[in-house]
Design a protein around this motif. Structure first.
Motif, short mmCIF file in Angstrom:
data_model
loop_
_atom_site.label_atom_id
_atom_site.label_comp_id
_atom_site.label_asym_id
_atom_site.label_seq_id
_atom_site.Cartn_x
_atom_site.Cartn_y
_atom_site.Cartn_z
N ALA A 47 -13.00 33.30 -21.45
CA ALA A 47 -11.57 33.28 -21.12
C ALA A 47 -11.01 31.86 -21.18
CB ALA A 47 -11.34 33.87 -19.74
N TYR A 52 -7.67 33.33 -22.99
CA TYR A 52 -7.33 34.75 -22.81
C TYR A 52 -6.48 34.93 -21.55
CZ TYR A 52 -11.03 36.07 -26.12
OH TYR A 52 -11.81 36.23 -27.23
N VAL A 54 -6.07 37.04 -18.43
CA VAL A 54 -7.04 37.85 -17.68
C VAL A 54 -6.46 38.31 -16.35
CG1 VAL A 54 -9.11 36.79 -18.68
CG2 VAL A 54 -8.10 35.79 -16.64
N ARG A 102 -10.02 41.14 -19.46
CA ARG A 102 -9.11 40.55 -20.44
C ARG A 102 -7.95 41.51 -20.71
NH1 ARG A 102 -10.32 39.53 -26.80
NH2 ARG A 102 -8.22 38.85 -27.32
N SER A 104 -4.52 42.31 -23.20
CA SER A 104 -3.94 42.00 -24.50
C SER A 104 -2.51 41.53 -24.30
CB SER A 104 -3.98 43.21 -25.41
OG SER A 104 -3.22 44.26 -24.84
#
Length: 106
Positions: A47, A52, A54, A102, A104
């Protein structure tokens, strides 16, 4: 006049719902199981490296909390979770993190 009031209520409701959706946490589906330490370490590392978005569940003293943001590593086993649109920052320690997921970006 009645039609104008009806339109204002519709616009007000739309703005309110959009605001709530924009600044709310993702739907809390329930408490996830405690991830093993090696898995947490691996997921957190990914991450941070890949930037990312999260969702993290945190073991609190009285309850489990969930929040969303982007991670940076502060030091070994310490992470900073930032939420830019709300200017909120959390300092997390590895042993307090329960679960990482995670999300999107749409």
């Amino acid at each position: 006049m009645k039609n104008l009031q009806h339109n204002n209520k519709g616009v007000s409701k739309f703005v309110y719902n959009s605001y709530q959706k924009l600044f709310s946490e993702p739907n809390f589906k329930g408490i996830e199981p405690q991830m093993p330490r090696f898995q947490l370490t691996n997921f957190l590392k990914q991450a941070v490296q890949n930037h990312y978005l999260v969702t993290i569940q945190i073991n609190g003293t009285d309850a489990v909390y969930e929040t969303t943001g982007f991670l940076t590593e502060a030091s070994e086993n310490r992470f900073i979770l930032s939420r830019s649109h709300q200017n909120v920052t959390y300092l997390l320690q590895l042993h307090n993190i329960r679960f990482v997921k995670r999300l999107s970006i749409n």
